[in-house]
Design an enzyme around this catalytic site. Structure first.
Site, PDB file in Angstrom:
ATOM      1  N   CYS A  30      -6.057 -53.880 -80.592  1.00  0.00           N
ATOM      2  CA  CYS A  30      -7.472 -53.803 -80.958  1.00  0.00           C
ATOM      3  C   CYS A  30      -8.350 -53.496 -79.751  1.00  0.00           C
ATOM      4  O   CYS A  30      -9.474 -53.010 -79.918  1.00  0.00           O
ATOM      5  CB  CYS A  30      -7.927 -55.095 -81.631  1.00  0.00           C
ATOM      6  SG  CYS A  30      -7.800 -56.560 -80.579  1.00  0.00           S
ATOM      7  N   GLU A  76      -5.095 -64.274 -72.028  1.00  0.00           N
ATOM      8  CA  GLU A  76      -4.677 -64.469 -73.431  1.00  0.00           C
ATOM      9  C   GLU A  76      -3.204 -64.095 -73.583  1.00  0.00           C
ATOM     10  O   GLU A  76      -2.708 -63.175 -72.945  1.00  0.00           O
ATOM     11  CB  GLU A  76      -5.574 -63.667 -74.380  1.00  0.00           C
ATOM     12  CG  GLU A  76      -5.579 -62.164 -74.169  1.00  0.00           C
ATOM     13  CD  GLU A  76      -4.695 -61.428 -75.164  1.00  0.00           C
ATOM     14  OE1 GLU A  76      -4.056 -62.094 -76.004  1.00  0.00           O
ATOM     15  OE2 GLU A  76      -4.659 -60.197 -75.090  1.00  0.00           O
TER      16      GLU A  76
END
Length: 429
Positions: A50, A114
């Site tokens: 994304c 992340e």
């Protein structure tokens, strides 16, 4: 040969551009096959998430290879190269190597540290292998980058307490309402990101959560992971009815076209109904024309930057520790890559010496007589192999480890002259 990465990310392009270049899994095989047909491209791997679309390639000529890949992206997105170029980054050789390692370690992510990106890099590597896009160089680079990403997580605290796209979306939602417990939440999608949204909504106090998904089995599997919370499951055809009874909607599907737009919402929502949309998909699940509805607030992945900036500032020291580890990983890959230059000469020398060994062994065995030769051949052959290996071992190790490029090349040339070696003839035959 050159390793290059041509791509764009959340740092260089807005989501409206990124979604035009996003390549879903079902289109990867065709994209890889197309890129491999380009004249100056030898190996290909595509990382599409994304927040980024990156094409890693081994090319035979830098300028031409980069132009061919850029042309492919232009044709795929329908953006002219002149317009697309402002959003692209192009990295060569060591910069490309380091970039993939930083990506795998979570150092280039929208949310510093992340963890999901590591599995996405692993998935890209797996599909590149499946579709025969990568060879020796990219295979080694991806494997070492995955190892580097794991090492960063094991040896630093970068991954501890890191946010995710999903948690950032819920955090953003919680800043828009007083108490999530008082609001009905709907999630469209039932994948990993949807699961994380459920997890963070529950942690923030949400109690009324609906899941809308095409596959009811997948929705049920998700619900089973949260047995203490009663999740409401709905088929995709009920999506608009469920949304009409919701206050907050999170979309996280793999759809290639928007599943929500102004027309659908106008037909479904009461004129004064307030709705918050959080679209964390790329390509976007929510059409841009939704912004024309006064009662609807629409947020996408680019709107999460302000939320994650607070999380990022406190993690800078951890990132510096991670960068130091990557210095070692990059150097290790460079040493391995440089050593490949020695392989043809080493192979050619080994083959020549082994041929001599076999010829001399055959002469010696014939002189010893049949009975002696049959009884002791295995021992004598092992002896000759051991002598050859011991003689060649140290020179070969030294040649591979030679850091000075010019010195290594002069050594290779000397070996070729001294032993009358012709690696090119060996490999062409």
């Amino acid at each position: 040969m050159n390793i290059v990465v041509v791509g764009l990310s959340h740092k260089t392009a807005p989501v409206a551009v990124r979604e035009k270049l996003s390549i879903q899994d079902n289109a990867l095989e065709g994209a890889i096959a197309h890129l491999l047909q380009l004249p100056h491209v030898e190996e290909i791997s595509i990382l599409s998430t994304c927040n980024r679309l990156e094409i890693y390639a081994v090319i035979t000529e830098a300028e031409q290879g980069i132009h061919e890949i850029t042309q492919f992206l232009s044709e795929r997105s329908a953006y002219p190269i002149s317009q697309l170029r402002r959003h692209l980054f192009i990295l060569l050789h060591q910069d490309a190597i380091r970039h993939l390692m930083r990506v795998a370690a979570g150092l280039d992510s929208l949310i510093l540290g992340e963890g999901q990106i590591l599995s996405q890099v692993k998935h890209a590597h797996k599909l590149s292998q499946k579709y025969q896009g990568i060879g020796r160089l990219l295979d080694r680079l991806f494997k070492q980058s995955l190892s580097a990403g794991k090492r960063v997580r094991s040896n630093t605290n970068l991954g501890t307490g890191a946010m995710s796209i999903s948690s950032a979306a819920v955090e953003l939602a919680s800043t828009k309402v007083n108490n999530l417990q008082d609001y009905r939440c709907t999630i469209v999608g039932a994948g990993k990101m949807a699961r994380l949204i459920v997890q963070h909504l529950i942690a923030k106090g949400a109690t009324e959560i609906s899941i809308v998904n095409r596959s009811q089995k997948r929705a049920q599997d998700l619900a089973q992971q949260f047995s203490d919370t009663e999740l409401q499951l709905h088929p995709l055809e009920d999506m608009m009815n469920v949304i009409s009874n919701s206050h907050l909607v999170f979309t996280s599907t793999g759809a290639s076209e928007p599943i929500l737009d102004r027309a659908k919402l106008e037909q479904t929502l009461d004129p004064n109904q307030q709705l918050l949309l959080f679209d964390i998909s790329v390509p976007l699940n929510v059409d841009n024309d939704v912004a024309e509805l006064e009662s609807v607030e629409n947020y996408n992945v680019d709107d999460l930057k302000a939320v994650v900036s607070k999380n990022t500032a406190s993690r800078r020291q951890m990132a510096q520790e991670a960068e130091a580890l990557l210095d070692e990983e990059v150097e290790s890959f460079e040493v391995w890559w440089r050593s490949l230059e020695t392989v043809p000469t080493i192979s050619c020398l080994r083959e020549k010496v082994d041929t001599i060994r076999e010829q001399e062994l055959e002469k010696a065995l014939s002189r010893l007589g049949t009975e002696f030769a049959e009884k002791h051949q295995e021992v004598i052959e092992a002896l000759t192999r051991g002598i050859v290996n011991k003689i060649l071992h140290e020179p070969m190790v030294e040649l591979r480890a030679q850091q000075d490029i010019e010195m290594r090349r002069r050594t290779i040339q000397s070996l070729q002259r001294l032993f009358n070696l012709d690696p090119e003839q060996q490999y062409s035959s």
